[in-house]
Design an enzyme around this catalytic site. Structure first.
Site, PDB file in Angstrom:
ATOM      1  N   PRO A   1       0.985  -1.275  -0.091  1.00  0.00           N
ATOM      2  CA  PRO A   1       0.129  -0.087  -0.253  1.00  0.00           C
ATOM      3  C   PRO A   1       1.235   1.439  -0.095  1.00  0.00           C
ATOM      4  O   PRO A   1       2.033   1.502   0.986  1.00  0.00           O
ATOM      5  CB  PRO A   1      -0.436  -0.620   1.550  1.00  0.00           C
ATOM      6  CG  PRO A   1       0.270  -1.846   1.549  1.00  0.00           C
ATOM      7  CD  PRO A   1       0.608  -1.454   1.423  1.00  0.00           C
ATOM      8  N   GLU A   2       0.409   2.846  -0.760  1.00  0.00           N
ATOM      9  CA  GLU A   2       1.165   3.542  -0.807  1.00  0.00           C
ATOM     10  C   GLU A   2       0.626   4.545  -0.150  1.00  0.00           C
ATOM     11  O   GLU A   2      -0.933   4.518   0.542  1.00  0.00           O
ATOM     12  CB  GLU A   2       1.435   3.648  -2.139  1.00  0.00           C
ATOM     13  CG  GLU A   2       2.456   2.526  -2.823  1.00  0.00           C
ATOM     14  CD  GLU A   2       2.556   2.785  -4.261  1.00  0.00           C
ATOM     15  OE1 GLU A   2       2.389   3.855  -5.211  1.00  0.00           O
ATOM     16  OE2 GLU A   2       2.841   2.261  -5.093  1.00  0.00           O
TER      17      GLU A   2
END
Ligand SMILES: [Zn+2]
Length: 275
Positions: free
Chosen positions: A2-3
């Protein structure tokens, strides 16, 4: 992994379900996920604390506690954070369960177990987590053409690689570096020291815009989030470049190509992002 947009989505889902609740008890099934302090101290110090809210720094999630401590989490590759009813079926790879004062449970699930927790005391420095080394946020007003040029214009490394450097801008990973470079029309492998003024300008505009757009596009209801086990938000059909190898570019119709930059795969449009 996840960013920033995904981590921010998690924060927006989890914060209203934990703020104001206290931790009745904690069970840690896998002490490996606790980096600081040791698992026993972590457990005894967190029990009884009340969550006051959450924040995010780069890809780190921070739970603020009423005694001034901070519970910090980095999801790394496959970490999932859920608030569930107590009788909700337990997912495989559940490593931590905190019983909350409203009867619900805060659960941490992580198939690959790279995610990490830290419990920082009131005066504990961010050096413990590495958050002290993070660069600015994409929406920081300080992110200007001058800032980018000062930090990067003398570097010979590819611009794609530098966008992934968390010490310059925090929160961008492989997905959103591809999206930003496509939106800005910059060839991923282009060395920073030969970027033009116009390219720096487009980059300074697109970094905050792409991250804001993706964060909005990621929006999900708490019900859908739980139904998708906190993973649903990673189905990112709105993306325009990442993972689009062979598919036509929305802007010009040219098929995307794939290459490796600094060990990471990168999708780019050979027409919009000329070498
Ligand atoms: Zn194109």
């Amino acid at each position: 992994m996840p960013e920033l947009p995904e981590v921010e989505t998690i924060r927006r889902i989890i914060e209203p379900q934990t703020a104001g609740r206290s931790v009745v008890s904690i069970s840690i099934h896998n002490p490996k996920i606790i980096t600081f302090p040791d698992a026993d101290t972590f457990e005894s110090s967190l029990a009884g604390c009340t969550f006051t809210g959450m924040s995010r720094k780069g890809k780190f999630l921070i739970f603020h506690l009423d005694n001034g401590s901070r519970l910090v989490l980095h999801l790394r590759m496959t970490g999932q954070l859920l608030v569930t009813p107590p009788d909700y079926p337990e997912e495989k790879h559940t490593h931590l369960i905190a019983e909350l004062s409203d009867g619900k449970q805060l659960r941490y699930i992580d198939v690959r177990r790279f995610g990490r927790f830290w419990l920082l005391g009131k005066d504990e420095a961010d050096t413990v987590t590495g958050m002290d080394k993070l660069g600015i946020e994409p929406d920081d007003e300080a992110l200007t053409v001058d800032f980018l040029k000062e930090k990067l214009s003398k570097r010979r490394k590819a611009i794609k690689e530098m966008l992934l450097d968390q010490t310059i801008i925090a929160g961008i990973g492989n997905i959103y570096s591809d999206e930003i470079l496509h939106a800005a029309g910059i060839y991923p492998e282009k060395p920073c020291n030969i970027l033009t003024n116009a390219e720096w300008k487009r980059l300074a505009e697109q970094i905050p815009q792409v991250i804001a757009w993706a964060t909005e596009a990621n929006e999900i209801t708490p019900e859908d989030y739980l139904a998708g086990k906190g993973k649903e938000y990673r189905n990112t059909p709105f993306l325009r470049a990442y993972g689009h190898s062979g598919k036509p570019c929305e802007v010009c119709g040219t098929p995307f190509e794939k290459m490796i930059v600094g060990g990471r795969s990168s999708c780019y449009c050979p027409k919009c992002q000329k070498k």
